[in-house]
Design a protein around this motif. Structure first.
Motif, PDB file in Angstrom:
ATOM      1  N   ASN A   1     -14.405 -50.052 -13.028  1.00 50.32           N
ATOM      2  CA  ASN A   1     -13.566 -51.246 -13.141  1.00 50.32           C
ATOM      3  C   ASN A   1     -14.445 -52.470 -13.344  1.00 50.32           C
ATOM      4  O   ASN A   1     -14.852 -53.133 -12.387  1.00 50.32           O
ATOM      5  CB  ASN A   1     -12.707 -51.386 -11.880  1.00 50.32           C
ATOM      6  CG  ASN A   1     -11.675 -52.485 -12.021  1.00 50.32           C
ATOM      7  OD1 ASN A   1     -11.359 -52.919 -13.133  1.00 50.32           O
ATOM      8  ND2 ASN A   1     -11.155 -52.958 -10.901  1.00 50.32           N
ATOM      9  N   LEU A   2     -14.731 -52.783 -14.613  1.00 50.23           N
ATOM     10  CA  LEU A   2     -15.633 -53.882 -14.933  1.00 50.23           C
ATOM     11  C   LEU A   2     -14.945 -54.909 -15.823  1.00 50.23           C
ATOM     12  O   LEU A   2     -14.158 -54.537 -16.698  1.00 50.23           O
ATOM     13  CB  LEU A   2     -16.872 -53.359 -15.672  1.00 50.23           C
ATOM     14  CG  LEU A   2     -17.781 -52.389 -14.931  1.00 50.23           C
ATOM     15  CD1 LEU A   2     -18.841 -51.850 -15.886  1.00 50.23           C
ATOM     16  CD2 LEU A   2     -18.430 -53.066 -13.739  1.00 50.23           C
TER      17      LEU A   2
ATOM     18  N   VAL B   1     -33.673 -46.821 -12.247  1.00 47.69           N
ATOM     19  CA  VAL B   1     -32.236 -46.863 -11.982  1.00 47.69           C
ATOM     20  C   VAL B   1     -31.693 -48.257 -12.265  1.00 47.69           C
ATOM     21  O   VAL B   1     -32.337 -49.260 -11.969  1.00 47.69           O
ATOM     22  CB  VAL B   1     -31.930 -46.485 -10.510  1.00 47.69           C
ATOM     23  CG1 VAL B   1     -30.431 -46.486 -10.253  1.00 47.69           C
ATOM     24  CG2 VAL B   1     -32.518 -45.122 -10.173  1.00 47.69           C
ATOM     25  N   MET B   2     -30.496 -48.301 -12.826  1.00 47.98           N
ATOM     26  CA  MET B   2     -29.781 -49.568 -13.020  1.00 47.98           C
ATOM     27  C   MET B   2     -28.424 -49.458 -12.345  1.00 47.98           C
ATOM     28  O   MET B   2     -27.762 -48.419 -12.437  1.00 47.98           O
ATOM     29  CB  MET B   2     -29.614 -49.856 -14.511  1.00 47.98           C
ATOM     30  CG  MET B   2     -28.864 -51.145 -14.803  1.00 47.98           C
ATOM     31  SD  MET B   2     -28.852 -51.520 -16.570  1.00 47.98           S
ATOM     32  CE  MET B   2     -27.634 -52.849 -16.602  1.00 47.98           C
ATOM     33  N   VAL B   3     -28.009 -50.513 -11.652  1.00 48.77           N
ATOM     34  CA  VAL B   3     -26.753 -50.517 -10.907  1.00 48.77           C
ATOM     35  C   VAL B   3     -25.784 -51.504 -11.548  1.00 48.77           C
ATOM     36  O   VAL B   3     -26.122 -52.676 -11.748  1.00 48.77           O
ATOM     37  CB  VAL B   3     -26.992 -50.896  -9.426  1.00 48.77           C
ATOM     38  CG1 VAL B   3     -25.668 -50.895  -8.659  1.00 48.77           C
ATOM     39  CG2 VAL B   3     -27.983 -49.941  -8.780  1.00 48.77           C
ATOM     40  N   VAL B   4     -24.584 -51.023 -11.854  1.00 50.17           N
ATOM     41  CA  VAL B   4     -23.568 -51.865 -12.494  1.00 50.17           C
ATOM     42  C   VAL B   4     -22.311 -51.887 -11.642  1.00 50.17           C
ATOM     43  O   VAL B   4     -21.672 -50.845 -11.429  1.00 50.17           O
ATOM     44  CB  VAL B   4     -23.229 -51.354 -13.909  1.00 50.17           C
ATOM     45  CG1 VAL B   4     -22.201 -52.266 -14.569  1.00 50.17           C
ATOM     46  CG2 VAL B   4     -24.489 -51.260 -14.767  1.00 50.17           C
ATOM     47  N   ASP B   5     -21.938 -53.065 -11.153  1.00 56.00           N
ATOM     48  CA  ASP B   5     -20.727 -53.235 -10.348  1.00 56.00           C
ATOM     49  C   ASP B   5     -20.356 -54.710 -10.366  1.00 56.00           C
ATOM     50  O   ASP B   5     -21.237 -55.571 -10.349  1.00 56.00           O
ATOM     51  CB  ASP B   5     -20.959 -52.763  -8.911  1.00 56.00           C
ATOM     52  CG  ASP B   5     -19.651 -52.535  -8.156  1.00 56.00           C
ATOM     53  OD1 ASP B   5     -18.977 -53.547  -7.846  1.00 56.00           O
ATOM     54  OD2 ASP B   5     -19.317 -51.374  -7.886  1.00 56.00           O
ATOM     55  N   ASP B   6     -19.068 -55.000 -10.408  1.00 59.29           N
ATOM     56  CA  ASP B   6     -18.657 -56.403 -10.501  1.00 59.29           C
ATOM     57  C   ASP B   6     -18.595 -57.103  -9.146  1.00 59.29           C
ATOM     58  O   ASP B   6     -18.367 -58.310  -9.090  1.00 59.29           O
ATOM     59  CB  ASP B   6     -17.313 -56.537 -11.234  1.00 59.29           C
ATOM     60  CG  ASP B   6     -16.170 -55.864 -10.496  1.00 59.29           C
ATOM     61  OD1 ASP B   6     -16.431 -54.882  -9.777  1.00 59.29           O
ATOM     62  OD2 ASP B   6     -15.020 -56.319 -10.640  1.00 59.29           O
TER      63      ASP B   6
ATOM     64  N   THR C   1     -29.709 -54.865 -12.637  1.00 61.88           N
ATOM     65  CA  THR C   1     -28.319 -54.776 -12.187  1.00 61.88           C
ATOM     66  C   THR C   1     -27.475 -55.575 -13.177  1.00 61.88           C
ATOM     67  O   THR C   1     -27.995 -56.387 -13.938  1.00 61.88           O
ATOM     68  CB  THR C   1     -28.119 -55.357 -10.770  1.00 61.88           C
ATOM     69  OG1 THR C   1     -28.451 -56.762 -10.775  1.00 61.88           O
ATOM     70  CG2 THR C   1     -28.979 -54.619  -9.743  1.00 61.88           C
ATOM     71  N   ALA C   2     -26.184 -55.326 -13.162  1.00 63.50           N
ATOM     72  CA  ALA C   2     -25.274 -56.068 -14.042  1.00 63.50           C
ATOM     73  C   ALA C   2     -23.901 -56.127 -13.390  1.00 63.50           C
ATOM     74  O   ALA C   2     -23.540 -55.241 -12.602  1.00 63.50           O
ATOM     75  CB  ALA C   2     -25.185 -55.411 -15.423  1.00 63.50           C
ATOM     76  N   GLY C   3     -23.132 -57.169 -13.734  1.00 65.73           N
ATOM     77  CA  GLY C   3     -21.832 -57.369 -13.109  1.00 65.73           C
ATOM     78  C   GLY C   3     -20.649 -57.247 -14.038  1.00 65.73           C
ATOM     79  O   GLY C   3     -19.502 -57.376 -13.602  1.00 65.73           O
ATOM     80  N   ASP C   4     -20.890 -57.036 -15.333  1.00 61.57           N
ATOM     81  CA  ASP C   4     -19.776 -56.827 -16.262  1.00 61.57           C
ATOM     82  C   ASP C   4     -20.212 -55.879 -17.370  1.00 61.57           C
ATOM     83  O   ASP C   4     -21.401 -55.559 -17.500  1.00 61.57           O
ATOM     84  CB  ASP C   4     -19.263 -58.159 -16.837  1.00 61.57           C
ATOM     85  CG  ASP C   4     -20.306 -58.911 -17.655  1.00 61.57           C
ATOM     86  OD1 ASP C   4     -20.874 -58.332 -18.590  1.00 61.57           O
ATOM     87  OD2 ASP C   4     -20.543 -60.103 -17.363  1.00 61.57           O
ATOM     88  N   GLY C   5     -19.244 -55.421 -18.161  1.00 63.11           N
ATOM     89  CA  GLY C   5     -19.518 -54.421 -19.177  1.00 63.11           C
ATOM     90  C   GLY C   5     -20.514 -54.832 -20.245  1.00 63.11           C
ATOM     91  O   GLY C   5     -21.514 -54.136 -20.467  1.00 63.11           O
ATOM     92  N   PRO C   6     -20.272 -55.954 -20.924  1.00 60.49           N
ATOM     93  CA  PRO C   6     -21.202 -56.366 -21.983  1.00 60.49           C
ATOM     94  C   PRO C   6     -22.624 -56.598 -21.463  1.00 60.49           C
ATOM     95  O   PRO C   6     -23.599 -56.230 -22.125  1.00 60.49           O
ATOM     96  CB  PRO C   6     -20.579 -57.672 -22.497  1.00 60.49           C
ATOM     97  CG  PRO C   6     -19.112 -57.513 -22.222  1.00 60.49           C
ATOM     98  CD  PRO C   6     -19.044 -56.792 -20.919  1.00 60.49           C
TER      99      PRO C   6
ATOM    100  N   ALA D   1     -29.067 -52.508 -20.159  1.00 59.64           N
ATOM    101  CA  ALA D   1     -29.464 -51.103 -20.200  1.00 59.64           C
ATOM    102  C   ALA D   1     -30.266 -50.801 -21.463  1.00 59.64           C
ATOM    103  O   ALA D   1     -31.240 -50.028 -21.426  1.00 59.64           O
ATOM    104  CB  ALA D   1     -28.235 -50.203 -20.119  1.00 59.64           C
ATOM    105  N   ARG D   2     -29.884 -51.390 -22.569  1.00 62.52           N
ATOM    106  CA  ARG D   2     -30.630 -51.175 -23.809  1.00 62.52           C
ATOM    107  C   ARG D   2     -32.026 -51.777 -23.728  1.00 62.52           C
ATOM    108  O   ARG D   2     -32.969 -51.267 -24.332  1.00 62.52           O
ATOM    109  CB  ARG D   2     -29.858 -51.769 -24.987  1.00 62.52           C
ATOM    110  CG  ARG D   2     -28.645 -50.935 -25.378  1.00 62.52           C
ATOM    111  CD  ARG D   2     -27.816 -51.596 -26.463  1.00 62.52           C
ATOM    112  NE  ARG D   2     -26.741 -50.718 -26.896  1.00 62.52           N
ATOM    113  CZ  ARG D   2     -25.711 -51.114 -27.641  1.00 62.52           C
ATOM    114  NH1 ARG D   2     -25.628 -52.387 -28.034  1.00 62.52           N
ATOM    115  NH2 ARG D   2     -24.767 -50.248 -27.999  1.00 62.52           N
TER     116      ARG D   2
END
Length: 223
Positions: free
Chosen positions: A60-61, A9-14, A36-41, A47-48
């Motif tokens: 909303n990123l 699982v990967m979690v993305v939220d700013d 995890t990641a905090g922005d779109g790019p 993820a890749r």
């Protein structure tokens, strides 16, 4: 269904505190939180690199909207499951997320156990929606089916599906989860997944959204 430890699982939220809390809850439940990641790019890059099974994604990123992240990643890897976790319950946001390839949509008001269950079901390929949103999405499938994209004149005839594949497709179009289909047909959850993947391949479709639209266009949801 896979054990949580087998699900990446990967979690993305700013919002760092929210992102860390979600990642912590999922890790405590046994999931393999790989990034995890905090922005779109950043989300697209990571993820890749780590190829998660499930992406828990805010819409909303900064840098790139969540729907664009979803569209790019699912387009490159149709096997990726995306569960949107958003504060917005606006119908337009829900529909846009689904059209971009999201498997499910959960509001941030959901409890920790609801999120854990949603990630497990998303990994299994089931559509997961906050109560009240599933009907909205099925209604949109039906609306899209009334205005299908024009087919090219030289488009080859669609491959023939087996009776079982057609039966599974009909139940998918009716909005049943893979688990419900397995129980209805007295087959395993894995067998249902295999039938769906085979059908996607034969029809050259990419995700459940396109599959349901195909089925509704042919009236299989009323069969």
């Amino acid at each position: 269904m896979s054990e949580p430890s087998e699900i990446k699982v990967m979690v993305v939220d700013d919002h760092p505190m929210w992102r860390d809390a979600v990642a912590r809850d999922l890790a405590a439940a046994g999931f393999d939180v790989v990034a995890t990641a905090g922005d779109g790019p950043e989300a697209v890059r990571r993820a890749r690199a780590v190829t998660p099974h499930v992406l828990v994604l805010d819409l909303n990123l900064p840098g790139m909207p969540g729907v664009q992240v979803c569209k790019e990643l699912v387009g490159a890897n149709p096997a990726l499951r995306v569960l949107v976790l958003s504060a917005s319950g606006e119908h337009a946001d829900v529909l846009e997320a689904v059209k971009s390839g999201a498997t499910g949509y959960l509001l941030k008001s959901a409890g920790a156990q609801e999120l854990i269950d949603a990630v497990s079901r998303t990994a299994a390929g089931d559509p997961v929606f906050t109560p009240g949103l599933a009907g909205l999405v099925l209604g949109e499938y039906r609306r899209l089916a009334t205005d299908p994209a024009p087919a090219a004149s030289d488009e080859p005839k669609a491959p023939q599906l087996t009776d079982r594949e057609t039966e599974v497709l009909r139940l998918v179009a009716k909005g049943l989860s893979y688990k419900q289909i397995a129980e209805r047909l007295v087959i395993s959850h894995r067998t249902v997944q295999n039938h769906v993947q085979n059908t996607l391949g034969k029809l050259q479709l990419h995700n459940r959204v396109e599959l349901v639209r195909y089925a509704i266009e042919r009236g299989l949801d009323d069969a």
